[in-house]
Design a protein around this motif. Structure first.
Motif, PDB file in Angstrom:
ATOM      1  N   ALA A 288       0.817  -1.216   0.000  1.00 35.51           N
ATOM      2  CA  ALA A 288       0.000   0.000   0.000  1.00 35.51           C
ATOM      3  C   ALA A 288       0.850   1.265   0.000  1.00 35.51           C
ATOM      4  N   ASN A 289       1.975   1.237   0.701  1.00 37.98           N
ATOM      5  CA  ASN A 289       2.765   2.457   0.890  1.00 37.98           C
ATOM      6  C   ASN A 289       3.818   2.680  -0.185  1.00 37.98           C
ATOM      7  N   GLU A 290       4.341   1.594  -0.767  1.00 41.61           N
ATOM      8  CA  GLU A 290       5.476   1.718  -1.681  1.00 41.61           C
ATOM      9  C   GLU A 290       5.151   1.343  -3.124  1.00 41.61           C
ATOM     10  N   HIS A 291       4.021   0.687  -3.336  1.00 38.02           N
ATOM     11  CA  HIS A 291       3.687   0.219  -4.689  1.00 38.02           C
ATOM     12  C   HIS A 291       2.231   0.553  -5.014  1.00 38.02           C
ATOM     13  N   ALA A 292       1.855   1.798  -4.718  1.00 39.79           N
ATOM     14  CA  ALA A 292       0.451   2.193  -4.855  1.00 39.79           C
ATOM     15  C   ALA A 292      -0.043   2.073  -6.290  1.00 39.79           C
ATOM     16  N   ASP A 293       0.801   2.411  -7.263  1.00 35.93           N
ATOM     17  CA  ASP A 293       0.364   2.334  -8.663  1.00 35.93           C
ATOM     18  C   ASP A 293       0.047   0.898  -9.063  1.00 35.93           C
ATOM     19  N   LEU A 294       0.921  -0.021  -8.684  1.00 40.89           N
ATOM     20  CA  LEU A 294       0.672  -1.435  -8.980  1.00 40.89           C
ATOM     21  C   LEU A 294      -0.596  -1.904  -8.282  1.00 40.89           C
ATOM     22  N   LEU A 295      -0.767  -1.508  -7.032  1.00 40.84           N
ATOM     23  CA  LEU A 295      -1.949  -1.899  -6.265  1.00 40.84           C
ATOM     24  C   LEU A 295      -3.228  -1.429  -6.957  1.00 40.84           C
ATOM     25  N   VAL A 296      -3.246  -0.181  -7.398  1.00 47.31           N
ATOM     26  CA  VAL A 296      -4.439   0.364  -8.057  1.00 47.31           C
ATOM     27  C   VAL A 296      -4.716  -0.371  -9.369  1.00 47.31           C
ATOM     28  N   THR A 297      -3.671  -0.631 -10.139  1.00 43.43           N
ATOM     29  CA  THR A 297      -3.853  -1.286 -11.438  1.00 43.43           C
ATOM     30  C   THR A 297      -4.382  -2.707 -11.281  1.00 43.43           C
ATOM     31  N   ILE A 298      -3.746  -3.484 -10.415  1.00 39.79           N
ATOM     32  CA  ILE A 298      -4.150  -4.886 -10.258  1.00 39.79           C
ATOM     33  C   ILE A 298      -5.523  -4.983  -9.600  1.00 39.79           C
ATOM     34  N   SER A 299      -5.776  -4.180  -8.576  1.00 42.28           N
ATOM     35  CA  SER A 299      -7.088  -4.243  -7.920  1.00 42.28           C
ATOM     36  C   SER A 299      -8.197  -3.840  -8.888  1.00 42.28           C
ATOM     37  N   GLY A 300      -7.909  -2.892  -9.781  1.00 42.85           N
ATOM     38  CA  GLY A 300      -8.910  -2.502 -10.772  1.00 42.85           C
ATOM     39  C   GLY A 300      -9.271  -3.639 -11.703  1.00 42.85           C
TER      40      GLY A 300
ATOM     41  N   LEU B 275     -20.439  -3.301  -9.177  1.00 41.12           N
ATOM     42  CA  LEU B 275     -20.044  -3.311  -7.775  1.00 41.12           C
ATOM     43  C   LEU B 275     -19.657  -1.916  -7.303  1.00 41.12           C
ATOM     44  N   ASP B 276     -19.765  -1.693  -6.013  1.00 39.64           N
ATOM     45  CA  ASP B 276     -19.342  -0.426  -5.403  1.00 39.64           C
ATOM     46  C   ASP B 276     -17.832  -0.490  -5.197  1.00 39.64           C
ATOM     47  N   ARG B 277     -17.103  -0.085  -6.210  1.00 42.06           N
ATOM     48  CA  ARG B 277     -15.649  -0.247  -6.196  1.00 42.06           C
ATOM     49  C   ARG B 277     -14.991   0.555  -5.074  1.00 42.06           C
ATOM     50  N   GLY B 278     -15.456   1.768  -4.871  1.00 40.40           N
ATOM     51  CA  GLY B 278     -14.854   2.587  -3.826  1.00 40.40           C
ATOM     52  C   GLY B 278     -14.992   1.953  -2.458  1.00 40.40           C
ATOM     53  N   ALA B 279     -16.184   1.450  -2.151  1.00 40.20           N
ATOM     54  CA  ALA B 279     -16.408   0.820  -0.849  1.00 40.20           C
ATOM     55  C   ALA B 279     -15.593  -0.461  -0.713  1.00 40.20           C
ATOM     56  N   LEU B 280     -15.464  -1.214  -1.796  1.00 41.56           N
ATOM     57  CA  LEU B 280     -14.694  -2.457  -1.743  1.00 41.56           C
ATOM     58  C   LEU B 280     -13.206  -2.186  -1.536  1.00 41.56           C
ATOM     59  N   VAL B 281     -12.671  -1.191  -2.232  1.00 38.98           N
ATOM     60  CA  VAL B 281     -11.256  -0.845  -2.052  1.00 38.98           C
ATOM     61  C   VAL B 281     -11.014  -0.338  -0.635  1.00 38.98           C
ATOM     62  N   GLU B 282     -11.934   0.473  -0.131  1.00 37.35           N
ATOM     63  CA  GLU B 282     -11.803   0.952   1.250  1.00 37.35           C
ATOM     64  C   GLU B 282     -11.823  -0.220   2.230  1.00 37.35           C
ATOM     65  N   ALA B 283     -12.718  -1.186   2.003  1.00 35.96           N
ATOM     66  CA  ALA B 283     -12.798  -2.350   2.886  1.00 35.96           C
ATOM     67  C   ALA B 283     -11.537  -3.206   2.791  1.00 35.96           C
ATOM     68  N   MET B 284     -10.932  -3.269   1.603  1.00 34.23           N
ATOM     69  CA  MET B 284      -9.666  -3.985   1.460  1.00 34.23           C
ATOM     70  C   MET B 284      -8.581  -3.325   2.310  1.00 34.23           C
ATOM     71  N   HIS B 285      -8.548  -2.006   2.315  1.00 38.30           N
ATOM     72  CA  HIS B 285      -7.536  -1.305   3.106  1.00 38.30           C
ATOM     73  C   HIS B 285      -7.788  -1.465   4.606  1.00 38.30           C
ATOM     74  N   VAL B 286      -9.041  -1.604   5.012  1.00 42.41           N
ATOM     75  CA  VAL B 286      -9.328  -1.918   6.417  1.00 42.41           C
ATOM     76  C   VAL B 286      -8.693  -3.260   6.782  1.00 42.41           C
ATOM     77  N   ALA B 287      -8.785  -4.231   5.875  1.00 42.25           N
ATOM     78  CA  ALA B 287      -8.150  -5.528   6.120  1.00 42.25           C
ATOM     79  C   ALA B 287      -6.628  -5.405   6.142  1.00 42.25           C
TER      80      ALA B 287
END
Length: 256
Positions: A174-186, A200-212
């Motif tokens: 999350a902290n060092e590879h944000a671009d890769l994280l965004v691309t793959i999660s998308g 799907l509610d992508r914003g809510a799902l990504v937020e919930a992933m970061h909670v995990a």
């Protein structure tokens, strides 16, 4: 005495659940891969529930041969699980849990976030989890279940696939590879939308992933199943006519 509970597959997660059910007063009958399912169902035709604790690759073949007396009592808990995985086998109303704890051999249970459970046996499952110190939450409806299943799929697939490329833990991802994280999660969400046939509610799902992520920042990204998960995701995307260029690039580099 409470009715018995059948557990098919006594791995680490099955073992944790067995301890929980025993502590809540249920006899537990384990079924291993070399036992005859039909014979076991004859001997225990009306258990309180049948926990299917096999791996995700073994789920569909097992559901194809699951004896009729057990089909309406199923509890499912596999990774990469979606409603189509049980509707195609005509299971009437399984109880489904999105497992957010892990148990490694020789180690204590590690919880990331509370485990959501939905279905007719949710209360009994949550009681068993609580008996072994695992937090859970009962979901109210199928839409909430779908959100939680996709959330777990997003977490597992994104971290595993990114881990093939950069290794490390989820905090570093999350902290060092944000671009890769965004691309793959998308692209993972593209795949989940195609598999579920829903927007799907992508914003809510990504937020919930970061909670995990915050629940266990040191969780390693690349599990031993990562190459198989990537291969499966690419194959699913091709079958559904999706582009998924980043996943194909990962496949070219890491699948030989």
């Amino acid at each position: 005495m409470n009715d018995p509970i059948v557990i098919i597959g006594i791995g680490e997660i099955g073992g944790v659940l067995a301890r929980g059910f025993l502590r809540t007063g249920h006899p537990v009958y384990p079924v291993t891969r070399d036992m005859d399912l039909a014979l076991q169902a004859q001997q225990t035709p009306e258990p309180a529930m049948v926990v299917v604790a096999v791996g995700e690759q073994a789920l569909s073949p097992l559901l194809e041969v699951l004896p009729p007396p057990w089909r309406e009592r199923c509890v499912l808990l596999q990774n990469e699980l979606l409603p189509a995985d049980w509707t195609r086998h005509h299971l009437p109303s399984p109880t489904v849990m999105s497992v957010w704890f892990e148990k490694k051999p020789g180690q204590d249970v590690k919880q990331v976030v509370p485990t959501p459970v939905y279905g007719p046996h949710a209360a009994a499952v949550l009681k068993a989890l609580g008996a072994v110190g695992i937090d859970g939450v009962q979901l109210d409806d199928p839409d909430a279940l779908l959100f939680e299943l996709v959330r777990k799929n997003l977490y597992i697939l994104t971290t595993n696939l990114c881990g093939l490329e950069v290794g490390g833990d989820v905090a570093a991802l999350a902290n060092e590879h944000a671009d890769l994280l965004v691309t793959i999660s998308g692209e993972v969400l593209d795949l989940q939308e195609a598999l579920t046939g829903q927007k799907l509610d992508r914003g809510a799902l990504v937020e919930a992933m970061h909670v995990a992520f915050a629940g266990d920042p040191a969780h390693r990204c690349q599990g031993r199943s990562a190459p198989a998960r990537l291969q499966r995701a690419v194959a699913q995307g091709e079958r559904l006519g999706l582009k998924l260029p980043a996943l194909h690039e990962l496949g070219a580099r890491h699948l030989g």
